[in-house]
Structures are given as C-alpha cells and as structure tokens.
Design a protein around this motif. Structure first.
Motif, PDB file in Angstrom:
ATOM      1  N   SER A 284       0.939  -1.269   0.098  1.00 32.71           N
ATOM      2  CA  SER A 284       0.050  -0.046  -0.238  1.00 32.71           C
ATOM      3  C   SER A 284       0.918   1.125  -0.126  1.00 32.71           C
ATOM      4  CB  SER A 284      -0.877  -0.027   1.170  1.00 32.71           C
ATOM      5  OG  SER A 284      -0.223   0.010   2.481  1.00 32.71           O
ATOM      6  N   THR A 285       0.373   2.322  -0.501  1.00 36.49           N
ATOM      7  CA  THR A 285       0.955   3.612  -0.534  1.00 36.49           C
ATOM      8  C   THR A 285       0.263   4.712  -0.653  1.00 36.49           C
ATOM      9  OG1 THR A 285       2.809   4.946  -1.520  1.00 36.49           O
ATOM     10  CG2 THR A 285       1.424   3.575  -2.984  1.00 36.49           C
ATOM     11  N   ASP A 286       0.371   5.913  -0.278  1.00 38.39           N
ATOM     12  CA  ASP A 286      -0.231   7.104  -0.460  1.00 38.39           C
ATOM     13  C   ASP A 286       0.769   8.323  -0.891  1.00 38.39           C
ATOM     14  OD1 ASP A 286       1.353   7.690   1.866  1.00 38.39           O
ATOM     15  OD2 ASP A 286      -0.529   8.260   2.950  1.00 38.39           O
ATOM     16  N   ILE A 287       1.866   8.037  -1.501  1.00 36.49           N
ATOM     17  CA  ILE A 287       2.765   9.060  -2.125  1.00 36.49           C
ATOM     18  C   ILE A 287       3.090   8.723  -3.499  1.00 36.49           C
ATOM     19  CG2 ILE A 287       4.925  10.169  -1.854  1.00 36.49           C
ATOM     20  CD1 ILE A 287       4.760   9.171   1.474  1.00 36.49           C
ATOM     21  N   ALA A 288       3.158   9.841  -4.336  1.00 37.40           N
ATOM     22  CA  ALA A 288       3.512   9.539  -5.714  1.00 37.40           C
ATOM     23  C   ALA A 288       4.623  10.562  -6.276  1.00 37.40           C
ATOM     24  CB  ALA A 288       2.420   9.690  -6.602  1.00 37.40           C
ATOM     25  N   SER A 289       5.623  10.315  -6.812  1.00 35.42           N
ATOM     26  CA  SER A 289       6.562  11.191  -7.659  1.00 35.42           C
ATOM     27  C   SER A 289       5.883  11.553  -8.831  1.00 35.42           C
ATOM     28  CB  SER A 289       7.887  10.466  -8.077  1.00 35.42           C
ATOM     29  OG  SER A 289       8.546  10.060  -6.461  1.00 35.42           O
ATOM     30  N   VAL A 290       5.411  12.771  -8.988  1.00 42.10           N
ATOM     31  CA  VAL A 290       4.575  13.364 -10.269  1.00 42.10           C
ATOM     32  C   VAL A 290       5.770  14.157 -10.905  1.00 42.10           C
ATOM     33  CG1 VAL A 290       2.663  14.561 -10.790  1.00 42.10           C
ATOM     34  CG2 VAL A 290       2.504  12.998  -9.000  1.00 42.10           C
ATOM     35  N   ALA A 291       5.835  13.999 -12.180  1.00 45.82           N
ATOM     36  CA  ALA A 291       6.525  14.750 -13.192  1.00 45.82           C
ATOM     37  C   ALA A 291       5.642  15.581 -13.947  1.00 45.82           C
ATOM     38  CB  ALA A 291       7.340  13.905 -13.978  1.00 45.82           C
ATOM     39  N   ASP A 292       6.061  16.789 -13.803  1.00 45.38           N
ATOM     40  CA  ASP A 292       5.287  17.930 -14.610  1.00 45.38           C
ATOM     41  C   ASP A 292       6.511  18.584 -15.554  1.00 45.38           C
ATOM     42  OD1 ASP A 292       3.666  19.703 -15.589  1.00 45.38           O
ATOM     43  OD2 ASP A 292       3.782  21.168 -14.018  1.00 45.38           O
ATOM     44  N   GLY A 293       6.790  18.096 -16.684  1.00 42.10           N
ATOM     45  CA  GLY A 293       7.961  18.608 -17.856  1.00 42.10           C
ATOM     46  C   GLY A 293       9.013  18.346 -17.025  1.00 42.10           C
ATOM     47  N   GLU A 294       9.927  18.991 -16.589  1.00 48.98           N
ATOM     48  CA  GLU A 294      10.997  19.279 -16.188  1.00 48.98           C
ATOM     49  C   GLU A 294      11.293  18.907 -14.600  1.00 48.98           C
ATOM     50  OE1 GLU A 294      14.290  19.798 -18.032  1.00 48.98           O
ATOM     51  OE2 GLU A 294      13.016  19.400 -19.455  1.00 48.98           O
TER      52      GLU A 294
ATOM     53  N   GLN B   2       7.087   1.725  -5.667  1.00 52.08           N
ATOM     54  CA  GLN B   2       6.902   3.074  -5.899  1.00 52.08           C
ATOM     55  C   GLN B   2       6.008   3.510  -6.824  1.00 52.08           C
ATOM     56  OE1 GLN B   2      11.023   4.715  -6.303  1.00 52.08           O
ATOM     57  NE2 GLN B   2      11.158   4.173  -8.433  1.00 52.08           N
ATOM     58  N   VAL B   3       5.609   4.791  -6.799  1.00 52.31           N
ATOM     59  CA  VAL B   3       4.442   5.058  -7.672  1.00 52.31           C
ATOM     60  C   VAL B   3       5.027   6.510  -8.502  1.00 52.31           C
ATOM     61  CG1 VAL B   3       2.322   6.242  -8.147  1.00 52.31           C
ATOM     62  CG2 VAL B   3       2.550   4.172  -6.305  1.00 52.31           C
ATOM     63  N   ASN B   4       5.290   6.195  -9.557  1.00 57.32           N
ATOM     64  CA  ASN B   4       5.990   7.483 -10.396  1.00 57.32           C
ATOM     65  C   ASN B   4       4.815   7.609 -11.376  1.00 57.32           C
ATOM     66  OD1 ASN B   4       8.624   7.172  -9.513  1.00 57.32           O
ATOM     67  ND2 ASN B   4       9.091   5.850 -10.766  1.00 57.32           N
ATOM     68  N   ALA B   5       4.635   9.203 -11.712  1.00 53.14           N
ATOM     69  CA  ALA B   5       3.357   9.224 -12.247  1.00 53.14           C
ATOM     70  C   ALA B   5       3.793  10.577 -13.242  1.00 53.14           C
ATOM     71  CB  ALA B   5       2.090   9.491 -11.371  1.00 53.14           C
ATOM     72  N   VAL B   6       2.885  11.020 -14.421  1.00 52.29           N
ATOM     73  CA  VAL B   6       3.076  12.216 -15.152  1.00 52.29           C
ATOM     74  C   VAL B   6       1.696  12.729 -15.234  1.00 52.29           C
ATOM     75  CG1 VAL B   6       3.367  12.807 -17.489  1.00 52.29           C
ATOM     76  CG2 VAL B   6       4.912  10.820 -16.606  1.00 52.29           C
ATOM     77  N   LEU B   7       1.782  14.126 -14.903  1.00 52.24           N
ATOM     78  CA  LEU B   7       0.436  14.971 -14.877  1.00 52.24           C
ATOM     79  C   LEU B   7      -0.232  14.804 -16.363  1.00 52.24           C
ATOM     80  CD1 LEU B   7       1.232  18.420 -13.117  1.00 52.24           C
ATOM     81  CD2 LEU B   7      -0.194  16.376 -12.446  1.00 52.24           C
ATOM     82  N   VAL B   8      -1.420  14.684 -16.106  1.00 50.34           N
ATOM     83  CA  VAL B   8      -2.252  14.636 -17.377  1.00 50.34           C
ATOM     84  C   VAL B   8      -2.924  15.860 -17.348  1.00 50.34           C
ATOM     85  CG1 VAL B   8      -4.562  13.457 -18.218  1.00 50.34           C
ATOM     86  CG2 VAL B   8      -3.088  12.099 -16.672  1.00 50.34           C
ATOM     87  N   GLU B   9      -2.653  16.107 -18.795  1.00 47.60           N
ATOM     88  CA  GLU B   9      -3.352  17.685 -19.006  1.00 47.60           C
ATOM     89  C   GLU B   9      -4.999  17.638 -19.251  1.00 47.60           C
ATOM     90  OE1 GLU B   9      -0.743  16.650 -21.410  1.00 47.60           O
ATOM     91  OE2 GLU B   9       0.661  17.218 -20.047  1.00 47.60           O
TER      92      GLU B   9
ATOM     93  N   VAL C 187      -0.268   6.835 -13.801  1.00 50.78           N
ATOM     94  CA  VAL C 187       0.853   5.922 -13.169  1.00 50.78           C
ATOM     95  C   VAL C 187       1.726   5.424 -14.440  1.00 50.78           C
ATOM     96  CG1 VAL C 187       1.529   4.185 -11.497  1.00 50.78           C
ATOM     97  CG2 VAL C 187      -0.571   5.610 -11.188  1.00 50.78           C
ATOM     98  N   THR C 188       3.081   5.505 -14.411  1.00 47.48           N
ATOM     99  CA  THR C 188       4.017   5.155 -15.337  1.00 47.48           C
ATOM    100  C   THR C 188       4.796   3.852 -14.781  1.00 47.48           C
ATOM    101  OG1 THR C 188       5.784   6.803 -14.708  1.00 47.48           O
ATOM    102  CG2 THR C 188       4.329   7.250 -16.707  1.00 47.48           C
ATOM    103  N   SER C 189       5.027   3.818 -13.316  1.00 49.49           N
ATOM    104  CA  SER C 189       5.757   2.622 -12.847  1.00 49.49           C
ATOM    105  C   SER C 189       4.797   1.675 -12.417  1.00 49.49           C
ATOM    106  CB  SER C 189       6.439   3.066 -11.677  1.00 49.49           C
ATOM    107  OG  SER C 189       5.524   3.485 -10.656  1.00 49.49           O
ATOM    108  N   ARG C 190       5.300   0.290 -12.086  1.00 45.83           N
ATOM    109  CA  ARG C 190       4.667  -0.795 -11.661  1.00 45.83           C
ATOM    110  C   ARG C 190       4.783  -0.634 -10.014  1.00 45.83           C
ATOM    111  NH1 ARG C 190       6.409  -5.487 -15.368  1.00 45.83           N
ATOM    112  NH2 ARG C 190       4.474  -6.792 -14.471  1.00 45.83           N
ATOM    113  N   PRO C 191       3.786  -0.432  -9.100  1.00 45.55           N
ATOM    114  CA  PRO C 191       4.181  -0.216  -7.803  1.00 45.55           C
ATOM    115  C   PRO C 191       4.083  -1.800  -7.373  1.00 45.55           C
ATOM    116  CG  PRO C 191       2.303   1.245  -8.333  1.00 45.55           C
ATOM    117  CD  PRO C 191       2.817   0.356  -9.537  1.00 45.55           C
ATOM    118  N   GLY C 192       3.519  -2.756  -7.770  1.00 51.62           N
ATOM    119  CA  GLY C 192       3.771  -4.066  -7.298  1.00 51.62           C
ATOM    120  C   GLY C 192       4.923  -4.627  -7.540  1.00 51.62           C
ATOM    121  N   GLN C 193       5.898  -4.234  -8.535  1.00 48.71           N
ATOM    122  CA  GLN C 193       6.949  -4.651  -8.989  1.00 48.71           C
ATOM    123  C   GLN C 193       8.438  -3.827  -8.461  1.00 48.71           C
ATOM    124  OE1 GLN C 193       7.644  -7.506 -11.129  1.00 48.71           O
ATOM    125  NE2 GLN C 193       5.443  -7.811 -11.330  1.00 48.71           N
ATOM    126  N   ASP C 194       7.948  -2.257  -8.365  1.00 48.18           N
ATOM    127  CA  ASP C 194       8.937  -1.371  -7.985  1.00 48.18           C
ATOM    128  C   ASP C 194       9.103  -1.056  -6.765  1.00 48.18           C
ATOM    129  OD1 ASP C 194       9.414  -1.676 -11.053  1.00 48.18           O
ATOM    130  OD2 ASP C 194       8.138   0.150 -11.323  1.00 48.18           O
TER     131      ASP C 194
END
Length: 123
Positions: free
Chosen positions: A57-67, A116-123, A107-114
């Motif tokens: 389980s997790t409640d934190i994500a690394s969100v990328a917004d461009g740079e 961690q949650v990595n994500a990219v903002l959706v416009e 979400v761009t990562s696989r939390p069940g494998q990695d």
C-alpha cells in the motif's frame, strides 16, 4: 495443467497431453494489488539472487510535470483500465489515473514490482 505457448492440439487435430508438472520456476505469483493507504513495502526474493520491493500500500507518488518532479499525496484512483473494480477498491496499477495534491496524473511505474509510484500529470 497447461503450459504457456504450446498448443494442446496436434497438427492432425489430436490431443497433446502434458508430459510433466510445472517446475518451481514456471509457477506464477498472485498479483500485488497496491492499495491506497499508509505506505507498506514487502521485499521478495526472485530468481538470480536479486530482490523485488512490492508496494502493498502507498499514498505518495512522484509526479513529473515537464522538467520538475514533485512528491505528491495520492487522494484517490480516478480511472484504471486494468480492471473497473480497481477504481472502487482504490487499487493502483500501471496506467491508472490518480488524483493527487498536484493534480490528476497517470501512473508510469509498476508499484507491485518497483515498490514506488511514478506518475506524469495529465493535461
């Protein structure tokens, strides 16, 4: 017991029966359905003397917004193409759209494998 890839039928249409049981390395594992909750990780031994970190389980994500990359808090799961029930159960998988404090992100990562949650903002 079926093996992946090989047909159960011969070219003539006859039945092809399996010759042996599955080996330990051929067995699959239950999917880790990462829930939205306090962060909990699990270390799993894998083949080749390596390990995987599963996010139970997790409640934190690394969100990328461009740079820029921001640590954001996950509020809920908005969309999940993997399974419609995952939205109701707040389960995070790769490709899921999550509502974060930084905005909606995919979400761009696989939390069940990695682990961690990595994500990219959706416009």
């Amino acid at each position: 017991m079926k093996f992946q890839g090989r047909s159960t039928r011969k070219r003539t249409g006859g039945r092809r029966r399996h010759a042996r049981n599955k080996r330990k390395y051929e067995l699959g594992d239950q999917p880790t359905e990462t829930e939205l909750d306090e962060p909990r990780l699990k270390v799993v031994d894998t083949r080749g003397n390596t390990t995987k970190i599963r996010a139970i389980s997790t409640d934190i994500a690394s969100v990328a917004d461009g740079e820029e990359v921001v640590e954001a808090e996950i509020e809920n799961v908005v969309e999940n193409d993997a399974n419609p029930n995952y939205i109701r159960r707040n389960i995070i998988t790769k490709g899921a759209v999550i509502e974060t404090s930084a905005g909606e992100a995919r979400v761009t990562s696989r939390p069940g494998q990695d682990g961690q949650v990595n994500a990219v903002l959706v416009e």
